[in-house]
Design a protein around this motif. Structure first.
Motif, PDB file in Angstrom:
ATOM      1  N   SER A 120       0.817  -1.209   0.000  1.00 53.80           N
ATOM      2  CA  SER A 120       0.000   0.000   0.000  1.00 53.80           C
ATOM      3  C   SER A 120       0.850   1.259   0.000  1.00 53.80           C
ATOM      4  O   SER A 120       0.658   2.171  -0.796  1.00 53.80           O
ATOM      5  CB  SER A 120      -0.919  -0.007   1.223  1.00 53.80           C
ATOM      6  N   SER A 121       1.831   1.321   0.912  1.00 53.75           N
ATOM      7  CA  SER A 121       2.647   2.527   1.037  1.00 53.75           C
ATOM      8  C   SER A 121       3.505   2.763  -0.200  1.00 53.75           C
ATOM      9  O   SER A 121       3.666   3.900  -0.643  1.00 53.75           O
ATOM     10  CB  SER A 121       3.533   2.442   2.286  1.00 53.75           C
ATOM     11  N   SER A 145       1.242   3.949  -3.243  1.00 54.30           N
ATOM     12  CA  SER A 145       0.804   5.338  -3.035  1.00 54.30           C
ATOM     13  C   SER A 145       1.967   6.306  -3.202  1.00 54.30           C
ATOM     14  O   SER A 145       1.835   7.348  -3.846  1.00 54.30           O
ATOM     15  CB  SER A 145       0.191   5.489  -1.638  1.00 54.30           C
ATOM     16  N   GLU A 198      -4.392  -4.759   0.894  1.00 54.29           N
ATOM     17  CA  GLU A 198      -5.626  -4.570   1.663  1.00 54.29           C
ATOM     18  C   GLU A 198      -6.790  -5.242   0.934  1.00 54.29           C
ATOM     19  O   GLU A 198      -7.737  -5.710   1.565  1.00 54.29           O
ATOM     20  CB  GLU A 198      -5.916  -3.075   1.839  1.00 54.29           C
ATOM     21  N   LYS A 225     -10.897   0.505   6.060  1.00 55.27           N
ATOM     22  CA  LYS A 225      -9.504   0.731   5.679  1.00 55.27           C
ATOM     23  C   LYS A 225      -9.345   0.662   4.167  1.00 55.27           C
ATOM     24  O   LYS A 225      -8.665   1.488   3.563  1.00 55.27           O
ATOM     25  CB  LYS A 225      -8.597  -0.318   6.336  1.00 55.27           C
ATOM     26  N   GLU A 267      -8.251   3.557   1.463  1.00 45.66           N
ATOM     27  CA  GLU A 267      -7.111   3.340   0.578  1.00 45.66           C
ATOM     28  C   GLU A 267      -7.501   3.516  -0.889  1.00 45.66           C
ATOM     29  O   GLU A 267      -6.763   4.114  -1.675  1.00 45.66           O
ATOM     30  CB  GLU A 267      -6.553   1.935   0.792  1.00 45.66           C
ATOM     31  N   ASP A 296      -7.634   7.176  -1.651  1.00 45.47           N
ATOM     32  CA  ASP A 296      -6.313   7.781  -1.798  1.00 45.47           C
ATOM     33  C   ASP A 296      -5.682   7.414  -3.145  1.00 45.47           C
ATOM     34  O   ASP A 296      -5.117   8.269  -3.834  1.00 45.47           O
ATOM     35  CB  ASP A 296      -5.388   7.326  -0.660  1.00 45.47           C
TER      36      ASP A 296
END
Length: 278
Positions: free
Chosen positions: A41-42, A45, A213, A246, A250, A253
């Motif tokens: 995820s990080s 993004s 996720e 969550k 996500e 974003d």
């Protein structure tokens, strides 16, 4: 990929001493290449947001008179056409990523709606879970096909056209980031039963580690569907509610980052078309 040495070489495309904007763009490319990692995820993004900054530098790069003069030369039409074709592929990849998320988000919202009505009947939640998993199956299939159909970039680069090479390097990095985004959205390619089997073999008090996720919600819903006869516990409901919130955050974003990137891609393509038409 083109090395930094290319941009410092004497050529018909760039002067012997590169402009600070070109140096900045080169540095950004090197930094982003080195930071590319697994699809988490990080990292996804961060990659998408970093591309936004990168394309701001691309815009400045294309405004340099020398680069505009180079790109408008008829002898490099073939190379500029390759860049324009690449821009269309990137727009398609960006749209495919947004479409995949939108489909998942619509079904996710149906699951959340059923969770808010959970005091009525479990059947509603189970039915929405099945619909969500079927949609996810279609999304995974579409993403797998999209990634499989992507042709590797084997286009020849020419050191005498460093301006074009710089743009191609930007496109190559963008394509890699978007492919990582699609892979992340698609999540695991395991079947629903395989995911459930993995969960069952783990201690229920331990958190299940997933690379996405999307995988986490897929796994929980698969588990709930399989455990229908034994009933759905309150703790499972609370866990699902938390995980869907969550994932929804996500998706929001990622979608905003993709929308911003899409606008930059359109702007860059329009700038290129304007340069070669003048």
């Amino acid at each position: 990929m083109a090395s930094s040495a290319i941009y410092h070489a004497r050529s018909i495309s760039l002067p012997s001493r590169p402009h600070p904007v070109a140096e900045q763009l080169d540095e950004q490319l090197s930094r982003l290449r080195s930071s590319q990692s697994t699809s988490t995820s990080s990292s996804v993004s961060h990659g998408l947001n970093s591309l936004t900054d990168l394309y701001s530098s691309v815009d400045e790069f294309l405004q340099l008179p020398h680069n505009q003069q180079t790109l408008s030369q008829t002898q490099i039409t073939k190379w500029v056409d390759q860049v324009l074709d690449g821009s269309l592929r990137l727009l398609d990849l960006c749209s495919a990523s947004r479409d995949a998320m939108q489909q998942s988000r619509e079904r996710l919202q149906d699951v959340q709606s059923a969770l808010r009505r959970r005091c009525s009947r479990e059947l509603s939640i189970t039915n929405e879970a099945i619909k969500y998993l079927n949609t996810r199956k279609s999304v995974k299939k579409a993403i797998k096909k999209c990634l499989k159909n992507l042709k590797p970039t084997n286009e020849q680069k020419n050191e005498t056209h460093a301006t074009v090479n710089m743009l191609k390097d930007v496109q190559e990095l963008t394509a890699d980031t978007l492919k990582s985004c699609l892979s992340y959205i698609g999540g695991s390619q395991k079947s629903g039963w395989s995911v459930v089997a993995t969960l069952i073999n783990k201690n229920s008090n331990k958190e299940t580690t997933t690379s996405s996720e999307f995988d986490g919600v897929d796994a929980i819903l698969n588990s709930l569907v399989c455990q229908k006869k034994s009933g759905i516990s309150l703790s499972q409901m609370d866990n699902l509610t938390s995980q869907t919130l969550k994932l929804e955050s996500e998706i929001q974003d990622l979608d905003e980052a993709l929308e911003c990137l899409f606008r930059h891609l359109v702007k860059t393509r329009a700038t290129l078309l304007n340069i070669i038409s003048n």
